[in-house]
Design a protein around this motif. Structure first.
Motif, PDB file in Angstrom:
ATOM      1  N   SER A 247       0.830  -1.211   0.000  1.00 26.56           N
ATOM      2  CA  SER A 247       0.000   0.000   0.000  1.00 26.56           C
ATOM      3  C   SER A 247       0.860   1.255   0.000  1.00 26.56           C
ATOM      4  CB  SER A 247      -0.916  -0.002   1.232  1.00 26.56           C
ATOM      5  OG  SER A 247      -1.772  -1.122   1.220  1.00 26.56           O
ATOM      6  N   TYR A 248       1.968   1.218   0.736  1.00 25.48           N
ATOM      7  CA  TYR A 248       2.834   2.398   0.808  1.00 25.48           C
ATOM      8  C   TYR A 248       3.437   2.734  -0.554  1.00 25.48           C
ATOM      9  CZ  TYR A 248       6.819   5.386   1.685  1.00 25.48           C
ATOM     10  OH  TYR A 248       7.719   6.411   1.626  1.00 25.48           O
ATOM     11  N   VAL A 249       3.930   1.722  -1.254  1.00 25.44           N
ATOM     12  CA  VAL A 249       4.557   1.976  -2.555  1.00 25.44           C
ATOM     13  C   VAL A 249       3.549   2.575  -3.522  1.00 25.44           C
ATOM     14  CG1 VAL A 249       5.657   0.904  -4.560  1.00 25.44           C
ATOM     15  CG2 VAL A 249       6.329   0.209  -2.264  1.00 25.44           C
ATOM     16  N   ARG A 250       2.324   2.058  -3.502  1.00 29.17           N
ATOM     17  CA  ARG A 250       1.298   2.638  -4.384  1.00 29.17           C
ATOM     18  C   ARG A 250       1.031   4.101  -4.018  1.00 29.17           C
ATOM     19  NH1 ARG A 250      -5.112   0.887  -5.029  1.00 29.17           N
ATOM     20  NH2 ARG A 250      -5.725   2.796  -6.090  1.00 29.17           N
ATOM     21  N   ALA A 251       0.860   4.372  -2.714  1.00 26.88           N
ATOM     22  CA  ALA A 251       0.574   5.735  -2.285  1.00 26.88           C
ATOM     23  C   ALA A 251       1.726   6.680  -2.630  1.00 26.88           C
ATOM     24  CB  ALA A 251       0.307   5.757  -0.780  1.00 26.88           C
ATOM     25  N   ARG A 252       2.955   6.208  -2.427  1.00 27.03           N
ATOM     26  CA  ARG A 252       4.119   7.052  -2.724  1.00 27.03           C
ATOM     27  C   ARG A 252       4.244   7.295  -4.222  1.00 27.03           C
ATOM     28  NH1 ARG A 252       6.625  10.734  -2.774  1.00 27.03           N
ATOM     29  NH2 ARG A 252       8.766  11.158  -2.084  1.00 27.03           N
ATOM     30  N   ALA A 253       3.982   6.266  -5.006  1.00 29.59           N
ATOM     31  CA  ALA A 253       4.041   6.421  -6.462  1.00 29.59           C
ATOM     32  C   ALA A 253       2.979   7.408  -6.939  1.00 29.59           C
ATOM     33  CB  ALA A 253       3.861   5.069  -7.144  1.00 29.59           C
ATOM     34  N   GLU A 254       1.765   7.288  -6.386  1.00 32.24           N
ATOM     35  CA  GLU A 254       0.701   8.204  -6.786  1.00 32.24           C
ATOM     36  C   GLU A 254       1.015   9.626  -6.342  1.00 32.24           C
ATOM     37  OE1 GLU A 254      -2.815   6.383  -5.227  1.00 32.24           O
ATOM     38  OE2 GLU A 254      -3.014   5.009  -6.944  1.00 32.24           O
TER      39      GLU A 254
ATOM     40  N   LEU B  51       3.847  10.850  -6.508  1.00 35.03           N
ATOM     41  CA  LEU B  51       4.780  11.311  -7.549  1.00 35.03           C
ATOM     42  C   LEU B  51       4.085  11.469  -8.905  1.00 35.03           C
ATOM     43  CD1 LEU B  51       7.839   9.049  -6.645  1.00 35.03           C
ATOM     44  CD2 LEU B  51       7.574  11.489  -6.150  1.00 35.03           C
ATOM     45  N   GLY B  52       2.771  11.218  -8.910  1.00 32.27           N
ATOM     46  CA  GLY B  52       2.013  11.363 -10.142  1.00 32.27           C
ATOM     47  C   GLY B  52       2.000  10.142 -11.025  1.00 32.27           C
TER      48      GLY B  52
ATOM     49  N   ASN C  42      10.689   1.226 -14.475  1.00 32.57           N
ATOM     50  CA  ASN C  42      10.665   1.052 -15.934  1.00 32.57           C
ATOM     51  C   ASN C  42       9.889   2.173 -16.618  1.00 32.57           C
ATOM     52  OD1 ASN C  42      12.179  -1.271 -15.698  1.00 32.57           O
ATOM     53  ND2 ASN C  42      10.420  -2.646 -15.758  1.00 32.57           N
ATOM     54  N   LYS C  43       8.782   2.603 -15.993  1.00 30.12           N
ATOM     55  CA  LYS C  43       8.006   3.707 -16.559  1.00 30.12           C
ATOM     56  C   LYS C  43       8.837   4.984 -16.618  1.00 30.12           C
ATOM     57  CE  LYS C  43       3.762   4.585 -15.597  1.00 30.12           C
ATOM     58  NZ  LYS C  43       2.488   4.833 -14.862  1.00 30.12           N
ATOM     59  N   LEU C  44       9.533   5.261 -15.513  1.00 30.17           N
ATOM     60  CA  LEU C  44      10.327   6.483 -15.457  1.00 30.17           C
ATOM     61  C   LEU C  44      11.517   6.428 -16.413  1.00 30.17           C
ATOM     62  CD1 LEU C  44      10.307   7.105 -11.590  1.00 30.17           C
ATOM     63  CD2 LEU C  44       8.937   8.267 -13.348  1.00 30.17           C
ATOM     64  N   LYS C  45      12.136   5.240 -16.526  1.00 29.66           N
ATOM     65  CA  LYS C  45      13.277   5.094 -17.446  1.00 29.66           C
ATOM     66  C   LYS C  45      12.842   5.254 -18.900  1.00 29.66           C
ATOM     67  CE  LYS C  45      16.425   1.980 -16.991  1.00 29.66           C
ATOM     68  NZ  LYS C  45      17.090   0.668 -16.808  1.00 29.66           N
ATOM     69  N   SER C  46      11.700   4.639 -19.245  1.00 26.91           N
ATOM     70  CA  SER C  46      11.238   4.737 -20.624  1.00 26.91           C
ATOM     71  C   SER C  46      10.855   6.164 -20.980  1.00 26.91           C
ATOM     72  CB  SER C  46      10.042   3.805 -20.843  1.00 26.91           C
ATOM     73  OG  SER C  46       8.936   4.215 -20.057  1.00 26.91           O
ATOM     74  N   ARG C  47      10.348   6.901 -20.006  1.00 29.94           N
ATOM     75  CA  ARG C  47       9.950   8.292 -20.250  1.00 29.94           C
ATOM     76  C   ARG C  47      11.183   9.184 -20.390  1.00 29.94           C
ATOM     77  NH1 ARG C  47       5.943   9.663 -15.885  1.00 29.94           N
ATOM     78  NH2 ARG C  47       4.901   7.895 -16.863  1.00 29.94           N
ATOM     79  N   ALA C  48      12.245   8.811 -19.646  1.00 27.81           N
ATOM     80  CA  ALA C  48      13.470   9.624 -19.677  1.00 27.81           C
ATOM     81  C   ALA C  48      14.332   9.325 -20.889  1.00 27.81           C
ATOM     82  CB  ALA C  48      14.273   9.395 -18.394  1.00 27.81           C
TER      83      ALA C  48
END
Length: 201
Positions: free
Chosen positions: A128-135, A137-138, A190-196
């Motif tokens: 739950s924490y990882v999801r909340a922290r990721a959200e 971050l947008g 992976n999402k952040l790397k692909s976007r960068a």
């Protein structure tokens, strides 16, 4: 995920009850609090060793967890505070349930299983924490093999099968919840790397 299919089926089955609650003027927050109270009752049942009763009450609380969202959406009473209250109640409910099971295991002097329960609880909270922290971050992060609906169903089924069933489920949760944390971290990375990465023509 399994949880999405279960929730879709439950939403369809429970819709008449949600409509009834709306006609009576029930607020979604009331249903959320009722679910939390039922989980506290289930905690007591687990702690006293009444595993099947605890599992049954826990499933009833799960119905409330689905109903509060339905009442909010269909009654057009969705609020940001209601969403926050629901998430907070979910976390407390999960902690209480693991506490009740832990109290039972300690009474049974099941020290190894108590340690396994600690890792299952830690993994559950971190999912739950990882999801909340990721959200925060947008980033959307609802991936993983052991999200909350799956955890609740697994715990309830384990309780319904008694001590051995519960022990098996705790081992499964200890592994799969922490694996889900890794899944989510990998997904976001992976999402952040692909976007960068620079686009290629």
């Amino acid at each position: 995920m399994l949880g999405q299919y279960l929730k879709a089926i439950a939403n369809a089955v429970l819709r008449p009850l949600a409509q009834f609650f709306i006609r009576l003027g029930f607020r979604p927050d009331w249903v959320t609090i009722l679910g939390l109270v039922l989980n506290i009752v289930a905690t007591g049942a687990f702690a006293m060793g009444h595993l099947r009763w605890g599992a049954a009450i826990m499933l009833l609380a799960g119905v409330c967890d689905i109903l509060d969202g339905q009442v909010a959406r269909e009654g057009r009473k969705e609020t940001k505070f209601g969403a926050l209250l629901d998430s907070t109640a979910d976390r407390y409910s999960e902690i209480f349930l693991f506490f009740g099971i832990g109290a039972y295991l300690i009474r049974q002097e099941e020290w190894i299983l108590s340690a396994i329960l600690f890792f299952a609880l830690t993994g559950s909270l971190m999912v739950s924490y990882v999801r909340a922290r990721a959200e925060g971050l947008g980033e959307d992060c609802k991936v993983g093999v052991m999200q909350r609906p799956e955890r609740i169903v697994a715990l309830a089924l384990g309780g319904l099968f008694g001590h051995d069933g519960l022990a098996f489920v705790l081992v499964v949760l200890a592994v799969t919840t922490n694996y889900t944390v890794v899944e989510r971290l990998t997904h976001i990375r992976n999402k952040l790397k692909s976007r960068a990465s620079p686009s290629t023509s």
